[in-house]
Design a protein around this motif. Structure first.
Motif, PDB file in Angstrom:
ATOM      1  N   THR A 170      15.025   5.420  -4.168  1.00  7.35           N
ATOM      2  CA  THR A 170      13.710   4.778  -4.220  1.00  7.35           C
ATOM      3  C   THR A 170      13.341   4.268  -5.599  1.00  7.35           C
ATOM      4  N   ALA A 171      14.275   4.185  -6.515  1.00  7.38           N
ATOM      5  CA  ALA A 171      13.950   3.727  -7.867  1.00  7.38           C
ATOM      6  C   ALA A 171      13.449   2.281  -7.870  1.00  7.38           C
ATOM      7  N   TRP A 172      13.926   1.471  -6.951  1.00 13.17           N
ATOM      8  CA  TRP A 172      13.523   0.068  -6.882  1.00 13.17           C
ATOM      9  C   TRP A 172      12.062  -0.097  -6.491  1.00 13.17           C
ATOM     10  N   LEU A 173      11.439   0.923  -5.916  1.00 14.22           N
ATOM     11  CA  LEU A 173      10.034   0.842  -5.524  1.00 14.22           C
ATOM     12  C   LEU A 173       9.076   0.988  -6.703  1.00 14.22           C
ATOM     13  N   ALA A 174       9.572   1.462  -7.833  1.00 15.63           N
ATOM     14  CA  ALA A 174       8.682   1.681  -8.979  1.00 15.63           C
ATOM     15  C   ALA A 174       8.042   0.384  -9.455  1.00 15.63           C
ATOM     16  N   GLY A 175       8.799  -0.683  -9.500  1.00 13.11           N
ATOM     17  CA  GLY A 175       8.242  -1.972  -9.921  1.00 13.11           C
ATOM     18  C   GLY A 175       7.203  -2.492  -8.958  1.00 13.11           C
ATOM     19  N   ILE A 176       7.490  -2.388  -7.660  1.00  9.78           N
ATOM     20  CA  ILE A 176       6.537  -2.838  -6.643  1.00  9.78           C
ATOM     21  C   ILE A 176       5.275  -1.988  -6.690  1.00  9.78           C
TER      22      ILE A 176
ATOM     23  N   SER B  42       4.027  -0.318  -9.218  1.00  7.21           N
ATOM     24  CA  SER B  42       3.218  -0.543 -10.420  1.00  7.21           C
ATOM     25  C   SER B  42       2.429  -1.849 -10.335  1.00  7.21           C
ATOM     26  N   ILE B  43       2.965  -2.829  -9.632  1.00 13.48           N
ATOM     27  CA  ILE B  43       2.244  -4.089  -9.455  1.00 13.48           C
ATOM     28  C   ILE B  43       1.156  -3.954  -8.388  1.00 13.48           C
ATOM     29  N   ALA B  44       1.449  -3.244  -7.307  1.00 11.08           N
ATOM     30  CA  ALA B  44       0.524  -3.163  -6.172  1.00 11.08           C
ATOM     31  C   ALA B  44      -0.580  -2.120  -6.357  1.00 11.08           C
ATOM     32  N   ALA B  45      -0.350  -1.099  -7.180  1.00 13.82           N
ATOM     33  CA  ALA B  45      -1.301   0.005  -7.302  1.00 13.82           C
ATOM     34  C   ALA B  45      -2.705  -0.414  -7.732  1.00 13.82           C
ATOM     35  N   PRO B  46      -2.878  -1.301  -8.711  1.00 10.36           N
ATOM     36  CA  PRO B  46      -4.243  -1.656  -9.115  1.00 10.36           C
ATOM     37  C   PRO B  46      -5.040  -2.382  -8.014  1.00 10.36           C
TER      38      PRO B  46
ATOM     39  N   TRP C 206      -5.230  -4.612  -0.814  1.00 11.46           N
ATOM     40  CA  TRP C 206      -4.087  -4.644   0.098  1.00 11.46           C
ATOM     41  C   TRP C 206      -4.413  -3.935   1.409  1.00 11.46           C
ATOM     42  N   ILE C 207      -5.177  -2.865   1.345  1.00  8.38           N
ATOM     43  CA  ILE C 207      -5.566  -2.154   2.568  1.00  8.38           C
ATOM     44  C   ILE C 207      -6.407  -3.058   3.451  1.00  8.38           C
ATOM     45  N   VAL C 208      -7.383  -3.736   2.864  1.00  8.74           N
ATOM     46  CA  VAL C 208      -8.257  -4.626   3.642  1.00  8.74           C
ATOM     47  C   VAL C 208      -7.461  -5.793   4.224  1.00  8.74           C
TER      48      VAL C 208
ATOM     49  N   VAL D 207       0.831  -1.204   0.000  1.00  5.85           N
ATOM     50  CA  VAL D 207       0.000   0.000   0.000  1.00  5.85           C
ATOM     51  C   VAL D 207       0.863   1.250   0.000  1.00  5.85           C
ATOM     52  N   ALA D 208       1.933   1.242   0.790  1.00  5.14           N
ATOM     53  CA  ALA D 208       2.768   2.432   0.947  1.00  5.14           C
ATOM     54  C   ALA D 208       3.813   2.573  -0.151  1.00  5.14           C
ATOM     55  N   ALA D 209       3.973   1.573  -1.007  1.00  5.48           N
ATOM     56  CA  ALA D 209       5.057   1.590  -1.998  1.00  5.48           C
ATOM     57  C   ALA D 209       4.904   2.685  -3.041  1.00  5.48           C
ATOM     58  N   CYS D 210       3.682   3.108  -3.346  1.00  6.71           N
ATOM     59  CA  CYS D 210       3.526   4.078  -4.430  1.00  6.71           C
ATOM     60  C   CYS D 210       3.858   5.499  -4.005  1.00  6.71           C
TER      61      CYS D 210
END
Length: 123
Positions: free
Chosen positions: A48-54, A56-60, A65-67, A31-34
């Motif tokens: 923080t460039a490595w967080l972009a992949g995570i 992009s996968i987690a955002a949709p 993920w919050i629940v 949830v916090a990765a974006c």
């Protein structure tokens, strides 16, 4: 003797609490990765460039993920509270939940709740 806790049931409950805490932290990280983690890590001077992949996968799946994170952390907190209550009631020796494990779970819960709150509020 009915008041004595079953050794295996306490190990199973704390094992479940550990598993739920880890899954809650993982979901909160998604949830916090974006938004929140890049801000916090960049403030600390960490790339923080490595967080972009995570992200992009987690955002949709952010709402899911919050629940998952909230439910995992709440159930884990309840299991930790019950383990603590049983340790207090039974004198700490009868319950098979070591104090260091309960403290580590409490710290893990605090990290998970912080990540979840940051992920919700820093969008």
């Amino acid at each position: 003797m009915a008041d004595q806790p079953d050794d295996q049931s306490y190990k199973a409950k704390l094992g479940g609490a550990v598993l739920l805490t880890v899954s809650g932290i993982g979901a909160a990280f998604g949830v916090a990765a974006c938004c929140a983690l890049p801000i916090l890590l960049a403030t600390a001077g960490i790339g923080t460039a490595w967080l972009a992949g995570i992200a992009s996968i987690a955002a949709p799946y952010r709402e899911i993920w919050i629940v998952i994170s909230a439910l995992s952390l709440l159930i884990s907190a309840f299991l930790l509270w019950r383990a603590h209550q049983n340790a207090v009631r039974c004198g700490g020796v009868a319950a098979s939940s070591p104090r260091w494990l309960r403290i580590a779970l409490a710290v893990g819960l605090a990290v998970g709740v912080t990540l979840l709150a940051a992920g919700i509020f820093y969008v």
